[in-house]
Design a protein around this motif. Structure first.
Motif, short mmCIF file in Angstrom:
data_model
loop_
_atom_site.label_atom_id
_atom_site.label_comp_id
_atom_site.label_asym_id
_atom_site.label_seq_id
_atom_site.Cartn_x
_atom_site.Cartn_y
_atom_site.Cartn_z
N GLU A 35 0.84 -1.19 0.00
CA GLU A 35 0.00 0.00 0.00
C GLU A 35 0.89 1.25 0.00
O GLU A 35 2.05 1.21 0.41
CB GLU A 35 -0.91 0.04 1.24
N ILE A 36 0.31 2.35 -0.48
CA ILE A 36 0.90 3.67 -0.28
C ILE A 36 -0.11 4.49 0.52
O ILE A 36 -1.28 4.58 0.14
CB ILE A 36 1.20 4.40 -1.60
N ILE A 37 0.35 5.06 1.61
CA ILE A 37 -0.45 6.00 2.39
C ILE A 37 0.04 7.40 2.06
O ILE A 37 1.21 7.72 2.29
CB ILE A 37 -0.32 5.72 3.90
N ILE A 38 -0.82 8.22 1.51
CA ILE A 38 -0.45 9.59 1.16
C ILE A 38 -1.23 10.55 2.05
O ILE A 38 -2.47 10.52 2.09
CB ILE A 38 -0.75 9.90 -0.32
N CYS A 39 -0.50 11.39 2.76
CA CYS A 39 -1.11 12.44 3.57
C CYS A 39 -0.73 13.78 2.95
O CYS A 39 0.45 14.14 2.91
CB CYS A 39 -0.64 12.36 5.02
N ASP A 40 -1.72 14.48 2.47
CA ASP A 40 -1.49 15.75 1.79
C ASP A 40 -1.87 16.91 2.70
O ASP A 40 -2.92 16.89 3.35
CB ASP A 40 -2.31 15.83 0.50
N ASP A 41 -1.00 17.92 2.73
CA ASP A 41 -1.22 19.06 3.64
C ASP A 41 -1.97 20.20 2.95
O ASP A 41 -1.53 21.35 2.97
CB ASP A 41 0.13 19.56 4.17
N SER A 42 -3.11 19.85 2.36
CA SER A 42 -3.98 20.84 1.69
C SER A 42 -3.24 21.56 0.57
O SER A 42 -3.19 22.79 0.50
CB SER A 42 -4.53 21.84 2.70
N SER A 43 -2.69 20.78 -0.36
CA SER A 43 -1.97 21.37 -1.49
C SER A 43 -2.89 22.23 -2.33
O SER A 43 -3.97 21.79 -2.73
CB SER A 43 -1.38 20.26 -2.37
N PRO A 44 -2.46 23.46 -2.65
CA PRO A 44 -3.31 24.34 -3.49
C PRO A 44 -3.10 24.12 -4.98
O PRO A 44 -3.80 24.73 -5.79
CB PRO A 44 -2.83 25.74 -3.09
#
Length: 336
Positions: A35-44
């Motif tokens: 699996e890949i877990i991606i956590c994005d910090d509200s990319s604009p």
């Protein structure tokens, strides 16, 4: 031997320029992740659109933080969400050679006592062209330091300065609880990778592979990187003898405060013994003594001599210093 489940913890923020290449390099691994877990910090930007359009033979689970968590806490979240036996940290702007997961997984299977593993990295430009240099040379993790590490000095080496970058690091799921929560207040240079490595070094549970298993992209937008630092201002003998003592001791105050913050955090959240933390305590005491030397030069003699007899001036001599470095440090403490 059963192949362990592999998770990749990938954090993103405004990563649209390079995220496609990074994901493709993961998809092309000879040993595929679970699996890949991606956590994005509200990319604009279009980071999330690129991720959502990417097709892979393994699950990609995306979590969007609102509000943004910042790098350290974003990686903490991503790592805790991973379900695999082995967790590989991943930056959004690098590139993985196709054997990275296989080589590091094989090593961890053959060395069950290793909880954290890291590799070297090839430095490349923004177009992935080799810069004919590697990360360990930049962070001064050379043959001497590697031999000392293997002799049991990993804690001391990491206290001198971090040698581990997150994109080259893997951690066992069973060890994650030993590093949580990540401190976010100690220093802007002390982020999640330095913390994981340092904690693992307390029990000599961290090891390395001297292979370039990451192509570490250097570009103007990256958060850390290895961009050259300006050379320090040259200090003349006259400057040394006439400058205020507070100016001379400022770096020592900074270092002692740094070590004290780490020590306080560890003692507040974990249960290591003073013996296990001895290298950290020693480093704090050494730099705190140098920072707090009295203004009266005669009163400095006894503490400086005691510190010398403990071997601290030799122990904390910079690896780039010449054979006179110890004596220059002692004279500086006595006379400046």
């Amino acid at each position: 031997m059963n192949t362990p489940h592999i998770s990749i913890a990938l954090c993103t923020y405004k990563g649209s320029k390079y995220i496609q290449e990074q994901l493709e390099s993961i998809r092309n691994q000879s040993l595929q992740p679970s699996e890949i877990i991606i956590c994005d910090d509200s990319s604009p930007d279009s980071t999330l659109e690129i991720i959502n359009a990417f097709e892979a033979p393994f699950p990609i689970k995306v979590y969007v933080n609102s509000p943004a968590l910042g790098t350290i806490k974003n990686f903490e979240k991503a790592i805790t969400l991973c379900e695999g036996d082995l967790i590989f940290l991943c930056d959004q702007d690098d590139f993985w050679p196709s054997n990275k997961l296989e080589v590091m997984t094989n090593y961890l299977q053959e060395n069950p006592q290793t909880m954290v593993l890291f590799s070297n990295a090839l430095l490349v430009d923004e177009h992935l062209n080799s810069l004919n240099d590697n990360l360990w040379e930049k962070v001064r993790f050379r043959q001497q330091q590697q031999e000392q590490w293997r002799a049991g000095a990993s804690f001391d080496i990491l206290l001198e300065g971090n040698r581990v970058t997150g994109c080259a690091l893997a951690i066992r799921k069973v060890f994650v609880s030993q590093v949580l929560p990540f401190p976010a207040h100690i220093s802007n240079k002390f982020i999640h990778d330095a913390w994981i490595a340092l904690v693992a070094s307390i029990t000599n549970s961290i090891d390395f592979i001297n292979e370039n298993l990451v192509w570490y992209r250097q570009h103007p937008l990256q958060q850390v990187g290895t961009r050259a630092q300006l050379p320090p201002k040259k200090i003349t003998l006259k400057d040394r003898l006439t400058r205020p003592q507070s100016e001379k001791t400022a770096p020592f105050r900074e270092k002692s405060a740094y070590y004290k913050s780490i020590l306080d955090y560890i003692n507040a959240h974990f249960s290591y013994t003073p013996e296990q933390l001895a290298p950290l305590i020693r480093a704090y005491n050494h730099y705190n003594l140098r920072a707090e030397l009295p203004s009266n030069r005669l009163k400095r003699i006894i503490p400086v001599v005691k510190n010398y007899l403990k071997g601290n001036y030799h122990h904390y001599l910079d690896i780039e210093a010449n054979k006179y470095g110890i004596y220059l440090a002692i004279l500086g403490d006595l006379l400046e």
